[in-house]
Each structure stands twice: as C-alpha cells, then as structure tokens.
Design an enzyme around this catalytic site. Structure first.
Site, PDB file in Angstrom:
ATOM      1  N   GLU A 289      32.717  15.590  56.719  1.00 50.98           N
ATOM      2  CA  GLU A 289      34.298  15.289  56.218  1.00 50.98           C
ATOM      3  C   GLU A 289      34.850  15.115  57.455  1.00 50.98           C
ATOM      4  O   GLU A 289      36.220  15.320  57.248  1.00 50.98           O
ATOM      5  CB  GLU A 289      34.903  15.893  55.093  1.00 50.98           C
ATOM      6  CG  GLU A 289      34.262  15.841  53.734  1.00 50.98           C
ATOM      7  CD  GLU A 289      34.694  16.945  52.840  1.00 50.98           C
ATOM      8  OE1 GLU A 289      34.739  16.593  51.383  1.00 50.98           O
ATOM      9  OE2 GLU A 289      35.201  18.216  53.273  1.00 50.98           O
TER      10      GLU A 289
HETATM   11  C1  TNX Z   1      33.693  19.023  49.462  1.00 52.15           C
HETATM   12  S1  TNX Z   1      30.823  18.315  50.661  1.00 52.15           S
HETATM   13  C2  TNX Z   1      33.584  19.816  50.963  1.00 52.15           C
HETATM   14  C3  TNX Z   1      34.359  20.742  50.978  1.00 52.15           C
HETATM   15  C4  TNX Z   1      35.326  20.997  49.715  1.00 52.15           C
HETATM   16  C5  TNX Z   1      34.543  20.771  48.488  1.00 52.15           C
HETATM   17  C6  TNX Z   1      35.397  21.048  47.428  1.00 52.15           C
HETATM   18  C7  TNX Z   1      31.315  19.064  51.642  1.00 52.15           C
HETATM   19  C8  TNX Z   1      30.559  19.795  52.639  1.00 52.15           C
HETATM   20  N1  TNX Z   1      32.747  19.713  51.799  1.00 52.15           N
HETATM   21  O1  TNX Z   1      35.285  20.849  52.055  1.00 52.15           O
HETATM   22  O2  TNX Z   1      35.894  22.169  49.563  1.00 52.15           O
HETATM   23  O3  TNX Z   1      34.112  19.471  48.324  1.00 52.15           O
HETATM   24  O4  TNX Z   1      34.360  20.961  46.108  1.00 52.15           O
END
Ligand code: TNX
Length: 497
Positions: A289
């Site tokens: 992300e």
């Molecule tokens: C996705 S998928 C994230 C996290 C969040 C989470 C909450 C991924 C690697 N990262 O940064 O905390 O969703 O469900």
C-alpha cells in the site's frame, strides 16, 4: 471420550486411529494429570526418524499403559505433547486420555500468525500469551508488524530516535508503547521455547509516517488521495500532518523519499540491527500500500531493501505488491488479496515464485482476523469482502488460491491481526479465537475436502475445544456457527464459566 465422539483435535492430524482402553493417569486436576501423563510418557527423539516424520512430525500411541511418542526433533515431540494435551479429558472416573494412534506431519513449513503492534501497541505479556496459544495450535511463526504510520515500536541502539519520537500514540490517540531490545529478546526467547520463530517487519516505503517524526528528511509529504480523505471523514483522526503523530486509520498516504541522500545508510543501519536482534531466518520489509509512491521510486526502494535484507543473511519477505519490483532472488511473497484473486494480484504473487521464492498465503477475506465476524461485531473492519464468518475463515484451499502456484510454491499460511480497531487483550482474543483455528488447519492439515477437513467436522472439533479454552482463560467469540460444548465431563479440578 465416548466412542464415536469427535476427538477435540485442532489441527486435525495426518492420521488418527481410535480404539482400546484409555490411559488413566489417576486423580487430580487437569493440570496435574497432564503433567503426570507427559512426565511418564515414553519419549523417543532421534534424528534417525527424520525421513519418516520430518523435523516437526511425530508418532503417538496412547493405550491403557500410557503414552509413547516418537519424533526426529524436539519440535515434533512438542507437537505430540500438544496433541496429548488436547486429548486429555475426564469422565466420572477421573482424567483420561483416549486410546489412539496418531501419525502427524505438517502440510506446510510456515504456519504463522501476524500481530500488528504498530497501530495499537500490545505489551509483551499479550504477545507471550498469543505465542503460547498459537503454539498449542501448532503454529510456528510469529510475525510482528513493528512499524507503521501510527508508530515505531522497537527501540534500536543505532537509531534510538525512531522509537523515542515515534511511539507515543497509536490509533485513537491510545497510550502508545514500544519494546526495548530486552523486551524483544524476551519475545524471541518465549517464542523459541514454544518452537516458534519471530519475523520482524519494518514496513517500507509506505506506512512510514512515524519515521518522519524523527527523520523529516527521509519522509515524502503525505499524499491525501480521495480515499484517504474519505477514511478521515468516516473514522476521524484528522489528516496526516508531517511532524505530528498520526492517530487515524487511513492507509497509503506516506512514503520514504527514494532520493533522500541518507536513505540507503539509514536502511542498512536499521535493517542490520533488526537482523542482529532476530535469530530466525526471515525478515519482512513490507512493501504494501505505498499508494503515494511513484512506480519507479517504489521499485527502487523495494529492490534496495530486499538486497539489504539478503545481505544480512536473512531471507527477505514482502507483501505481494513487491512482486512488481525487482526484488532479490528468493524473496518470499506474502499474499494478502482474496481467496479468489482480484485482477493483477495473482501475477504479482507469482512473480516471487518465478524469481526463486515462495509464497505465504494470508488471504484477507479468510484469515485477516481483524475482519468483523458479522454485522454486530463491536470491533473489526469489513473491507475484505464484508464480515468474515468462522466458516469463511475455514473453507478455502491454499493450493487453489494463486493460479499457477501449487503446493511446491507455497511456504505456508499466515493469519493476520491488524489492530486499527483492536486494543486490549480481550478484544484481541475475541477476534482471534476461534478463527485462528481455521488458519492452523489450513497450514497443518490436509487439503480442504479431505475426510476430516470439512466444515462440519471442524465445527464439531472446535466446539469440543471450548472447555479447554475456558480453562486457559481465553475469551473466545461464541460464534453461533459453532455448537459450543459447555464443559468437560466430571473433572473435579475444573470450574466452568
Ligand atoms: C490492509 S493488506 C493492510 C493493513 C491494514 C489492514 C486492515 C496489507 C498488507 N495491509 O495496512 O491494517 O488492511 O485490515
């Protein structure tokens, strides 16, 4: 255990044959009986058994005379003992272990649980309890998500300012917190005592707002996308502001600066020290992300981080987006998209395998344990395909997730507990139990659909674990999907509810 009843075993072993007179260790509480059974057990641990049982497998026989276990290594003997502990029950005549023959070898090498201690800090005691309970379910890896926008949770000698400036708060302003090097060593040691290794994660290049509190020169300005602003409107916490701790729940706005002059030295020092504190073979550098980072900068920073990790002698691990970058050969990808991948995700995940690595599967719509169970769950998120029932957490098959990556390309399975909405050990336990049991079976037991790996079998076995979980003080979610057992029969040492 009455004949025909489901044995309360999770994860279900490779083979179980029941029959014969049970072993009766004599009167006493459950804890006393277990201690006696295990200390009287015949225990053969010999490397000569590795061909048959691997490092973690075991063979177990219980008959009226007692318990006999065989394993190639201590880890296997430990798992045999966990199985005995799950089998121990009682009837009107006192404690008993049913007569069984078990042969049991895990399906996957990596059986993990990730805890996000960055969004909200969780103290050492909570982590230790999680280790004990995860090890009871034969998980062998604890992945600690130590850094994120909301906090930097590990004190480092090379960069004390990171935790000093970066750990004062958490989501919802919370009290914050951090682990000293000694705390981290305690966690590592407790894990080792339970045959678990610790995988530390330093998430980069995104999820790095907390670094900017002490290193503004390394931090790009927050990118306030429409998505970020929407999360701010919906969940509060204000807009991320450079130099101020971030206490909201938005993701994807922060980035390290690929062109910052000190970046490479910083990464070498920080990753080097984390590697030095970690005896286990894996080190995670995030990669997820980074929505505000340009593709070129992302590829540059992720590639650099993977090579720095590899140079420490550890195997790098990254979230599967990093498959888009030229990571070091052999880097492990952690797949977080859905059980049925959305467009683009499977390709990125496959890229790790094409570069000599393997995958850890953490499908978000199955084993992200921070998802709500149902619409009424007080804590939890729903972004991963809505609420995640226990059944949904269970009914997925690892080898079917990423097309083109079969069994051999999989290192294993890992449940993830993100903590934007999860503070305190009670909420944590309710989100984790019972769904962690689903992850345990996906990681250890045979493929979904094989004889004992059906939802109907599983829910009966999980139901039968309730008395033990209550005795251990685990505050599990009493999901209406599970026909929970109220108590073990006639054990004088146990008080129920
Ligand atoms: C996705 S998928 C994230 C996290 C969040 C989470 C909450 C991924 C690697 N990262 O940064 O905390 O969703 O469900």
């Amino acid at each position: 255990m009455l004949p025909g009843m489901t044995l309360p075993l999770v994860p279900w072993p490779s083979s179980v044959v029941e029959g014969g007179r049970p072993h009766r260790p004599g009167p006493g509480t459950r804890a006393e009986a277990l201690a006696r059974v295990l200390s009287d057990a015949v225990r053969i641990v010999s490397p000569g058994l590795a061909g048959e049982l691997g490092e973690e497998g075991y063979a177990l026989r219980v008959d009226a005379g007692g318990v006999h276990l065989r394993a190639a290594a201590e880890a296997g003997a430990f798992y045999a003992e966990r199985t005995v502990a799950q089998l121990l029950t009682a009837d009107a005549d006192g404690p008993l272990v049913p007569a069984v023959e078990v042969r049991d070898v895990p399906r996957f090498r990596h059986r993990g649980v990730m805890l996000d201690v960055a969004r909200r800090f969780h103290p050492v005691e909570t982590v230790e309890a999680l280790i004990e309970r995860a090890a009871d379910l034969k998980l062998n890896a604890l992945h600690l998500h130590l850094t994120d926008d909301q906090g930097w949770r590990l004190e480092l000698d090379s960069h004390p300012e990171l935790a000093e400036r970066g750990s004062s708060t958490g989501v919802g302003s919370g009290t914050g917190g951090r682990y000293s090097r000694g705390d981290f060593a305690r966690i590592v040691a407790h894990a080792a005592a339970h045959h678990m290794t610790v995988i530390p994660e330093f998430d980069l290049p995104g999820h790095t707002h907390a670094i900017g509190l002490s290193h503004p020169e390394l931090a790009a300005a927050p990118v306030l996308s429409e998505h970020v602003l929407e999360v701010v409107r919906e969940h509060g916490g204000g807009e991320p502001t450079p130099g101020e701790p971030y206490t909201g729940m938005a993701v994807g706005f922060s980035s390290l600066r690929a062109d910052a002059p000190g970046l490479e030295t910083f990464l070498r020092e920080v990753i080097g020290e984390i590697a030095e504190l970690t005896p286990g073979p894996l080190l995670h550098f995030g990669g997820d992300e980074a929505l505000g980072t340009s593709r070129a900068d992302y590829a540059r920073m992720v590639g650099l981080a993977s090579r720095i990790v590899a140079e420490t002698g550890k195997t790098p691990v990254a979230w599967h987006e990093a498959g888009a970058a030229d990571t070091a050969r052999g880097t492990i990808g952690q797949y977080w998209n859905f059980v049925v991948p959305e467009p683009g995700h499977a390709e990125r995940a496959r890229a790790f395998v094409e570069r000599g690595g393997r995958l850890i599967l953490s499908p978000a719509d199955a084993i992200y344990l921070d998802m709500k169970y149902d619409a009424e769950s007080p804590a939890g998120l729903v972004w991963a395909n809505g609420p995640t029932s226990v059944r949904r957490s269970y009914e997925w098959e690892p080898a079917a997730v990423v097309p083109g990556v079969a069994e051999g390309g999989l290192l294993g399975v890992e449940a993830a507990i993100w903590t934007e909405t999860i503070g305190g050990s009670e909420t944590l336990e309710r989100m984790v139990f019972p769904r962690i049991a689903s992850a345990s079976e996906a990681a250890w037991s045979g493929p979904l659909g094989s004889e004992q790996r059906t939802w109907q079998e599983f829910r009966a076995r999980v139901a039968a674990m309730a008395p033990a979980w209550r005795e251990q003080g685990i505050r599990f979610f009493r999901s209406p999907e599970i026909p929970w057992a109220e108590k073990r029969t006639a054990d004088p040492g146990i008080s129920v509810e």
